[in-house]
Design a protein around this motif. Structure first.
Motif, PDB file in Angstrom:
ATOM      1  N   GLU A 111      -7.945 -22.521  -4.780  1.00 41.73           N
ATOM      2  CA  GLU A 111      -6.617 -21.981  -4.942  1.00 41.73           C
ATOM      3  C   GLU A 111      -6.518 -20.807  -5.624  1.00 41.73           C
ATOM      4  N   VAL A 112      -6.801 -20.882  -6.885  1.00 37.11           N
ATOM      5  CA  VAL A 112      -7.018 -19.896  -7.748  1.00 37.11           C
ATOM      6  C   VAL A 112      -7.270 -18.324  -7.019  1.00 37.11           C
ATOM      7  N   ALA A 113      -8.609 -18.453  -6.467  1.00 41.10           N
ATOM      8  CA  ALA A 113      -9.194 -17.342  -5.439  1.00 41.10           C
ATOM      9  C   ALA A 113      -8.113 -16.860  -4.570  1.00 41.10           C
ATOM     10  N   TYR A 114      -7.556 -17.930  -3.705  1.00 42.82           N
ATOM     11  CA  TYR A 114      -6.765 -17.666  -2.801  1.00 42.82           C
ATOM     12  C   TYR A 114      -5.434 -16.843  -3.073  1.00 42.82           C
ATOM     13  N   ALA A 115      -4.816 -17.501  -4.432  1.00 45.79           N
ATOM     14  CA  ALA A 115      -3.568 -17.172  -4.875  1.00 45.79           C
ATOM     15  C   ALA A 115      -3.562 -15.721  -5.433  1.00 45.79           C
ATOM     16  N   ALA A 116      -4.722 -15.304  -6.249  1.00 43.81           N
ATOM     17  CA  ALA A 116      -4.918 -14.015  -6.758  1.00 43.81           C
ATOM     18  C   ALA A 116      -4.882 -12.903  -5.638  1.00 43.81           C
ATOM     19  N   GLU A 117      -5.649 -13.428  -4.548  1.00 43.56           N
ATOM     20  CA  GLU A 117      -5.842 -12.504  -3.335  1.00 43.56           C
ATOM     21  C   GLU A 117      -4.623 -12.055  -2.695  1.00 43.56           C
ATOM     22  N   PHE A 118      -3.362 -12.816  -2.912  1.00 42.08           N
ATOM     23  CA  PHE A 118      -2.137 -12.264  -2.494  1.00 42.08           C
ATOM     24  C   PHE A 118      -1.653 -10.899  -3.282  1.00 42.08           C
ATOM     25  N   PHE A 119      -2.004 -11.015  -4.533  1.00 43.64           N
ATOM     26  CA  PHE A 119      -1.598  -9.905  -5.105  1.00 43.64           C
ATOM     27  C   PHE A 119      -2.585  -8.480  -4.875  1.00 43.64           C
ATOM     28  N   ARG A 120      -3.860  -8.932  -4.534  1.00 40.25           N
ATOM     29  CA  ARG A 120      -4.642  -7.576  -3.991  1.00 40.25           C
ATOM     30  C   ARG A 120      -4.224  -7.107  -2.674  1.00 40.25           C
ATOM     31  N   TRP A 121      -4.124  -8.195  -1.662  1.00 41.08           N
ATOM     32  CA  TRP A 121      -3.738  -7.985  -0.698  1.00 41.08           C
ATOM     33  C   TRP A 121      -2.273  -7.117  -0.614  1.00 41.08           C
ATOM     34  N   TYR A 122      -1.163  -7.474  -1.223  1.00 45.76           N
ATOM     35  CA  TYR A 122       0.091  -6.696  -1.372  1.00 45.76           C
ATOM     36  C   TYR A 122      -0.153  -5.657  -2.079  1.00 45.76           C
ATOM     37  N   SER A 123      -1.091  -5.463  -3.119  1.00 40.69           N
ATOM     38  CA  SER A 123      -1.111  -4.245  -3.701  1.00 40.69           C
ATOM     39  C   SER A 123      -1.411  -2.970  -2.534  1.00 40.69           C
ATOM     40  N   GLU A 124      -2.339  -3.650  -1.586  1.00 39.63           N
ATOM     41  CA  GLU A 124      -2.861  -2.658  -0.604  1.00 39.63           C
ATOM     42  C   GLU A 124      -1.656  -2.376   0.501  1.00 39.63           C
ATOM     43  N   GLU A 125      -0.881  -3.437   0.730  1.00 35.53           N
ATOM     44  CA  GLU A 125       0.409  -3.194   1.409  1.00 35.53           C
ATOM     45  C   GLU A 125       1.474  -2.385   1.152  1.00 35.53           C
ATOM     46  N   ALA A 126       1.561  -2.403  -0.301  1.00 32.07           N
ATOM     47  CA  ALA A 126       2.741  -1.834  -0.911  1.00 32.07           C
ATOM     48  C   ALA A 126       2.893  -0.028  -0.602  1.00 32.07           C
ATOM     49  N   VAL A 127       1.585   0.289  -0.306  1.00 35.10           N
ATOM     50  CA  VAL A 127       1.587   1.937   0.184  1.00 35.10           C
ATOM     51  C   VAL A 127       1.314   2.178   1.523  1.00 35.10           C
TER      52      VAL A 127
END
Ligand code: NAP
Length: 486
Positions: A111-127
């Protein structure tokens, strides 16, 4: 074994997190968080009330303009830092989740790996939030479409994924430029409070992410939904509560996203690779001891292989060790609370009373805490309650079918439509069946669908909207159209 909250993450905060500060509830209330492995108290957290909820809206509203105006690259860098921090603290997060939720440590790490990945994915989507420029069909003007943050968001999350259900909302909200108030489930508020600290350390400005535990959930969420500054509700939880909140949101016509309950069918055709179907079944059924909206709830197996599939699944279920989740050797932890165990027991008794047989389980281990043994039921009759309700426990009911049409009819015979699983050696059949299943997601020869890069969500009474993928950020944006003549 964890013994103190101060051992984890440099100390887990237990007050409300509003406007960048840890504050007690205005009426001084607190409530206990229990360890499902023992029923003992882990600690107490501040019990937010209506006044605190409105203070959180003040904070989110005050921070909204500056956050929306923050350069997408800067928002992206902050989220990327949140991903890195959470990943570097993964072991502590996993222990905390396992402690307050009861899931096995391996599941908590996942779960932690999956959860943290949303921050990485959306850091990429933000731009990568685009717009469009087209010419009107009449040729008279141009059509300019841009996307703007929807505004202050209320996020309400369940206890079964205390980290991932929060990051799956916070990630896209921050990427879109929104500020949020997170109301975590009362059974598991500690992970959310810890996350507020991680986000702060990553550089999220005060007021952008507020965390409001509170047992008076109906009153505090309602107060926020009736405050004109709140523009969005994203809810993950039961269909029953989702219906209430849709009605509440209607009063101010608030933009809503709903991730609700599931009743996933798991179809096994006679041409499937049975080893891989059993592997997939173990993941789809037993991740989080069955306490997942995506958990396989009904197994439909084609007659020629039904007996063999049931035998192999029961054999695998029997090998699982059940016990306190924080102990490394246990693969199945306790359920969340006594009510959850009573519900599972009731569904199994009803199925057995109607003729089902247990190949393994249908028992509770003789130990304190909220445990239920991994169970496989065969000869389950189609009128058994277990086929129409979310089990949310480690029980696999098996029903047989004779042809493809019948399997689709049985799979679709539910008001839910979150996910389905299909195992077949014939890809054309797999795609044909997938198209006809009334669900938002299908696992084809795969027992796990969750992926931060993919749109997660349901149809029918399983929800409205999608989380994850590019679609996830669109839920936090409004389109603005400007008719331009030049
Ligand atoms: P729940 O009882 O619906 O609670 C979910 C959240 O809503 C909690 O934070 C809860 O707060 C709050 N809540 C409860 N009653 C409320 C009310 N009247 N007004 C406002 N908020 C209210 O669900 P749960 O038992 O925590 O979670 C299990 C359910 O979530 C299952 O049905 C599962 O399928 C679903 N789920 C769906 C997804 C998905 O993505 N589709 C993912 C995970 C879980 P308190 O804890 O303070 O009551």
């Amino acid at each position: 074994m964890t013994t103190s909250l101060s051992d984890l993450l440099g100390g887990v905060p237990t007050d409300l997190h509003i406007g960048g500060k840890d504050v007690p509830a205005q009426d001084g209330g607190r409530f206990d968080v229990l360890d499902p492995a023992t029923g003992g108290v882990i600690g107490s957290v501040a019990d937010g009330g209506v006044a605190d909820a409105l203070a959180a809206v003040d904070a989110a509203d005050s921070a909204a303009e500056a956050w929306a105006a923050t350069a997408p690259r800067q928002r992206a860098e902050i989220m990327r830092s949140a991903f890195e921090l959470m990943t570097s603290q993964a072991d502590d997060y996993a222990r905390l989740i396992s402690w307050e939720n009861g899931k096995a440590l391996a599941d908590a790490r996942g779960e932690v790996a999956y959860a943290a990945e949303f921050f990485r994915w959306y850091s990429e989507e933000a731009v990568r939030i685009g717009g469009s420029l087209t010419t009107a069909p009449s040729g008279a003007n141009r059509i300019v479409v841009t996307h703007q943050p929807v505004g202050v968001c209320v996020l309400v999350t369940p206890w079964n994924f205390p980290a991932a259900m929060a990051t799956r909302k916070i990630g896209p909200a921050l990427a879109a430029g929104c500020t949020v108030i997170l109301k975590p489930a009362s059974d598991t508020p500690l992970t959310a409070l810890a996350m507020a600290k991680t986000l702060e350390a990553a550089g999220v400005p005060p007021g952008v992410v507020n965390v409001l535990p509170g047992r008076r959930s109906g009153a505090i969420v309602s107060a926020m939904l009736h405050d004109a500054r709140v523009r969005k509700l994203s809810f993950t939880g039961s269909t029953e509560v989702g219906r209430i909140l849709l009605r509440e949101a209607a009063d101010q016509v608030i933009n809503t996203s709903m991730e609700l309950g599931g009743n996933a069918p798991f179809l096994v055709f006679a041409d499937a690779d049975l080893d891989s179907a059993v592997d997939g079944a173990m993941i789809a059924k037993m991740r989080n001891a069955g306490e997942a909206c995506t958990a396989a709830n009904r197994f439909y197996v084609e007659s020629p292989v039904a007996e063999e599939f049931g035998r192999r699944l029961a054999e695998r279920m029997a090998t699982l060790s059940v016990g306190p989740a924080t102990a490394e050797e246990n693969q199945v932890g306790p359920l969340i609370n006594a009510d959850a165990v009573a519900k599972v027991e009731g569904l199994v008794s009803d199925a057995v009373a109607r003729g089902a047989r247990a190949l393994v389980g249908a028992t509770r281990p003789d130990r304190p805490g909220f445990y239920y043994d991994p169970t496989v039921l065969v000869d389950v009759t189609t009128d058994a309650q277990i086929l129409s309700e979310e089990i949310f426990g480690p029980v696999a009911p098996i029903v047989t079918f004779d042809d493809e049409r019948e399997s689709i009819r049985m799979a679709n015979a539910t008001e839910y439509g979150l996910v389905a699983y299909v195992y077949t050696g014939d890809l054309a059949r797999g795609l044909r069946v997938s198209e006809q299943l009334e669900t938002g997601m299908v696992g084809l020869n795969r027992g796990l669908v969750s992926d931060p890069a993919a749109p997660f969500g349901g149809v029918k009474q399983s929800g409205i909207g999608r989380e994850g993928g590019h679609e996830g950020v669109l839920d936090y944006l409004e389109s603005k159209y400007v008719a331009v003549q030049w």
